[in-house]
Structures are given as structure tokens and as C-alpha cells.
Design an enzyme around this catalytic site. Structure first.
Site, PDB file in Angstrom:
ATOM      1  N   TYR A 271       0.843  -1.203   0.000  1.00 41.61           N
ATOM      2  CA  TYR A 271       0.000   0.000   0.000  1.00 41.61           C
ATOM      3  C   TYR A 271       0.873   1.247   0.000  1.00 41.61           C
ATOM      4  O   TYR A 271       0.602   2.225  -0.692  1.00 41.61           O
ATOM      5  CB  TYR A 271      -0.924   0.001   1.231  1.00 41.61           C
ATOM      6  CG  TYR A 271      -1.930  -1.121   1.223  1.00 41.61           C
ATOM      7  CD1 TYR A 271      -3.012  -1.105   0.350  1.00 41.61           C
ATOM      8  CD2 TYR A 271      -1.800  -2.211   2.084  1.00 41.61           C
ATOM      9  CE1 TYR A 271      -3.930  -2.140   0.337  1.00 41.61           C
ATOM     10  CE2 TYR A 271      -2.720  -3.256   2.074  1.00 41.61           C
ATOM     11  CZ  TYR A 271      -3.784  -3.214   1.194  1.00 41.61           C
ATOM     12  OH  TYR A 271      -4.693  -4.249   1.172  1.00 41.61           O
TER      13      TYR A 271
ATOM     14  N   ASN B  40     -12.533  -0.908  -5.106  1.00 45.57           N
ATOM     15  CA  ASN B  40     -12.287  -1.232  -6.515  1.00 45.57           C
ATOM     16  C   ASN B  40     -13.502  -1.933  -7.133  1.00 45.57           C
ATOM     17  O   ASN B  40     -13.859  -3.034  -6.729  1.00 45.57           O
ATOM     18  CB  ASN B  40     -11.061  -2.163  -6.596  1.00 45.57           C
ATOM     19  CG  ASN B  40     -10.750  -2.617  -8.018  1.00 45.57           C
ATOM     20  OD1 ASN B  40     -11.286  -2.066  -8.972  1.00 45.57           O
ATOM     21  ND2 ASN B  40      -9.876  -3.610  -8.139  1.00 45.57           N
TER      22      ASN B  40
ATOM     23  N   CYS C 143      -6.246  -5.540  -7.623  1.00 44.57           N
ATOM     24  CA  CYS C 143      -6.016  -5.026  -6.275  1.00 44.57           C
ATOM     25  C   CYS C 143      -5.530  -6.131  -5.326  1.00 44.57           C
ATOM     26  O   CYS C 143      -5.000  -5.833  -4.254  1.00 44.57           O
ATOM     27  CB  CYS C 143      -7.264  -4.341  -5.733  1.00 44.57           C
ATOM     28  SG  CYS C 143      -8.724  -5.374  -5.733  1.00 44.57           S
ATOM     29  N   HIS C 144      -5.697  -7.386  -5.750  1.00 39.14           N
ATOM     30  CA  HIS C 144      -5.176  -8.485  -4.909  1.00 39.14           C
ATOM     31  C   HIS C 144      -3.644  -8.470  -4.867  1.00 39.14           C
ATOM     32  O   HIS C 144      -3.052  -9.121  -4.017  1.00 39.14           O
ATOM     33  CB  HIS C 144      -5.680  -9.839  -5.427  1.00 39.14           C
ATOM     34  CG  HIS C 144      -5.310 -10.142  -6.849  1.00 39.14           C
ATOM     35  ND1 HIS C 144      -6.022  -9.657  -7.924  1.00 39.14           N
ATOM     36  CD2 HIS C 144      -4.285 -10.859  -7.382  1.00 39.14           C
ATOM     37  CE1 HIS C 144      -5.472 -10.083  -9.054  1.00 39.14           C
ATOM     38  NE2 HIS C 144      -4.410 -10.805  -8.756  1.00 39.14           N
TER      39      HIS C 144
ATOM     40  N   GLU D 239      -1.326 -17.060  -9.439  1.00 37.02           N
ATOM     41  CA  GLU D 239      -0.330 -16.330 -10.221  1.00 37.02           C
ATOM     42  C   GLU D 239       1.100 -16.731  -9.844  1.00 37.02           C
ATOM     43  O   GLU D 239       2.060 -16.229 -10.424  1.00 37.02           O
ATOM     44  CB  GLU D 239      -0.523 -14.814 -10.025  1.00 37.02           C
ATOM     45  CG  GLU D 239      -1.864 -14.317 -10.548  1.00 37.02           C
ATOM     46  CD  GLU D 239      -2.027 -12.801 -10.430  1.00 37.02           C
ATOM     47  OE1 GLU D 239      -1.051 -12.116 -10.048  1.00 37.02           O
ATOM     48  OE2 GLU D 239      -3.120 -12.318 -10.735  1.00 37.02           O
TER      49      GLU D 239
END
Lengths: 154, 183
Positions: free
Chosen positions: B122, B145, B153-154, B180
Site C-alpha cells: 500500500y 475497486n 487489487c489483490h 499467479e
């Protein structure tokens, strides 16, 4: 002040009333013609949907649209026949008096007066129900009211 | 009387063709649960983990003419399927940003540039948009979001390796990052 009833997303309105509208149209027009009339009914509703100012009486509104679509479909096939059948609106106790008063009005004027003054719908939504222009809906409501006044003073 | 499925389909297509729909949506199945996916004329405007609530929110945000029109979201559904199958690393979709402005827009724009499989904190996101002291506000912006997964945003986590919150719940954040291969 009472909170205005929120206008639901069209999807919910459509899901809620589709079966009843289809049933009404099948009864009046037969299965085959009911399909086109169904599409026309909800397209008219969708065209006017953004003009609604509150989410009340949507069932009465969409049923009025359906009845008028059915009348139009009927007229197209038998253009010389004058329809006797009045545009009947769902009965609601609170509007019993208005209902009684408007009994003698021609069907279109009666529907316009009702949708405007009992249900507080905007003219764009009334026009959709009557299958007319907004101006014609306004005209029908005001002619209806004038006729009622005359009757009252007679 | 239940309406025939073809008639329902025909009405939805006619409404779409007539340009009478403010927002079209459908549900998309995914390994993180059923998603609501919604588009306006401009592009993808919403992905939601709680579809039922989202339908009402769409009406408030974009207009009451909200209608489920499956084929309007076909392309998004395909790209999401590829992403969840591990065959897509970037989305190539027009987005409707019309309701996202100012600080939130800056945060989400920056977030959209974090590559697949990578994370940022952040604080880093806040610093990169020139507001180094706004890391908490950046977290709030990410929490709001409207297009999660596609605007990733993850991939934004707390410093020290703590994952932090996620609009869809922390377990989904873990699931997406594992997919991912981040970490």
C-alpha cells in the site's frame, strides 16, 4: 415524509412480472400472437423505465401496458371493429372513489387519469402504457379530468 | 404462466439491439465463486463477488435499465476463463472508468500496472502516485475497486509480507496470488 419506493433494477421488475404479463396476453390473444405482444409490452416498459420517479404500482403499470398492446394487436387485425372492452385496472381500495368516478370515461382517458392521479406516474410512463406520445397522454388525462368536472357540476 | 426460454432470449436481444439497456450483466463461474460481470457501452464496469447485491448497486451507479444479457459479456467471460486456467497474464478489455475519479482513479491506475505474479505494498502505491503519507487511504481506495481481478487489487499487500484486506475476503486474495505463483 414517507420514503419513496426505490425503482428496482429492470431485471427484477421483468423477472417479477413476466409470467403474469404473458398469461394475460395468452388469454387475450392466443399463444402465437402473445409472444410478439410480450416483447412489445416489455420494450415499451423499458423505454419509459428511466422516467419513473418511484417504484410503486409497477404491476398495475405493466399490466396496463400489456392490455393496450393487446388492444392494438386486436385492432390491427380487425380495423373496423370498435373495441367495447374498457381498459380495466387492478382494483385498489384506496382509489375506489376515483375508480367509481372514472367509470364512464372513455378507456384511454380513464387509464390516463388513473395512472396520473391515483398512481402518480410521469407522463412518459403513461405514454408507454397507452402506446401514445407524451403529449397525447397529457391530453388524455386533462380531457378526462375536464369531463369529470363537468359531470360533477351537472 | 411460465414464459418460454426462446421468448425470454428474444426480448433480451431486442432490448439490447434497441440500445435501451444502461448496464448488461451475466454471471460467470470461476474457481473463486460465481462472479457478476457487468458492462456499459464504454466497457467493463463491474466484477462482483456478491452478485445479488451488485445488481442493485448497478442500478444506483449506472441507471435502472439493468438487464442480464449473456452475450454482452462473452469476451470478458472468455478472458477470465483463460486467466483462471493460467493461460492469460493480462486482460485486454475496454474498461468503463466513468465513475472512478480523483485519488481512487490514480490508485487503481497504478495498481493496474503491477505485473502478473508480482506484488506491491500500500505504501509503495501511495508513494508512486506522489502521496507517500496516504497508504491507508490507498487501502480504502483499493477496497472500493469496482473491477477486482482485472484491476488487480489483490496484488497490493501490507508491508512485512502480511496480505491485508480484500473486498472478496482474504481467502480469495490468497487464492488469486497462488494462482499467479506470487510469493
Amino acid at each position: 415524509m414517507m420514503e419513496a419506493v426505490v425503482i428496482p433494477p429492470f431485471e427484477r421488475f421483468y423477472a417479477q412480472h413476466q409470467d403474469e404479463v404473458f398469461g394475460l396476453l395468452v388469454r387475450r390473444l392466443g399463444r402465437q400472437r402473445a409472444e410478439d405482444a410480450f416483447q412489445e409490452t416489455f420494450l415499451r416498459a423499458l423505454r419509459a423505465y428511466s422516467a419513473l420517479r418511484h417504484g410503486e404500482h409497477l404491476r398495475a403499470w405493466v399490466l396496463t401496458i400489456a392490455r393496450n398492446v393487446a388492444v392494438d394487436a386486436f385492432r390491427r387485425e380487425q380495423p373496423t371493429v370498435e373495441l367495447e372492452e374498457p381498459v380495466d385496472l387492478p382494483r385498489r381500495p384506496a382509489y375506489a372513489e376515483l375508480e367509481h368516478l372514472t367509470d364512464d370515461l372513455p378507456p384511454t382517458e380513464r387509464a390516463a387519469v388513473f395512472l396520473r392521479y391515483a398512481y402518480d406516474l410521469p407522463y412518459a410512463a403513461i405514454a408507454a402504457a397507452l402506446g401514445s406520445s407524451e403529449e397525447a397522454a397529457r391530453q388524455a388525462a386533462s380531457t378526462g379530468v375536464r369531463r369529470l368536472r363537468k359531470k360533477e357540476h351537472a | 404462466m411460465t414464459i418460454p426460454a426462446e421468448l425470454d432470449q428474444r426480448f433480451r436481444d431486442a432490448a439490447d439491439r434497441a440500445g435501451l439497456v444502461d448496464v448488461a450483466y451475466d454471471l460467470a463461474e470461476s474457481p473463486v465463486g460465481d462472479l457478476l460481470v457487468a458492462v456499459t457501452e464504454r466497457g467493463l464496469c463491474r466484477i462482483a463477488y456478491r452478485p445479488d447485491e451488485a445488481v442493485d448497486e448497478l442500478a444506483v451507479d449506472f441507471g435502472v435499465r439493468v438487464l442480464r444479457i449473456p452475450r454482452r459479456v462473452d469476451r470478458i467471460r472468455r478472458e477470465l476463463d483463460e486467466y483462471f486456467a493460467g493461460r492469460r497474464r493480462e486482460f485486454n478489455l475496454p474498461l468503463d472508468w466513468s465513475l472512478i475519479q480523483g485519488f481512487t482513479r490514480m490508485v487503481l491506475d497504478r495498481t493496474a500496472r503491477i505485473p502478473y505474479g508480482k506484488v506491491a505494498t500500500y505504501g509503495e502505491v501511495a508513494r508512486d502516485i506522489g502521496k507517500p503519507r496516504a497508504s491507508r487511504a490507498a487501502g480504502n481506495a483499493l477496497g472500493a475497486n469496482p473491477i477486482p481481478i482485472v484491476v488487480p487489487c489483490h496484488r497490493v499487500i501490507r508491508s512485512g509480507g502480511v496480505l491485508g484486506n480484500y473486498g472478496g475476503g482474504p481467502e480469495r486474495k490468497v487464492q488469486l496470488l497462488e494462482l499467479e505463483g506470487a510469493g
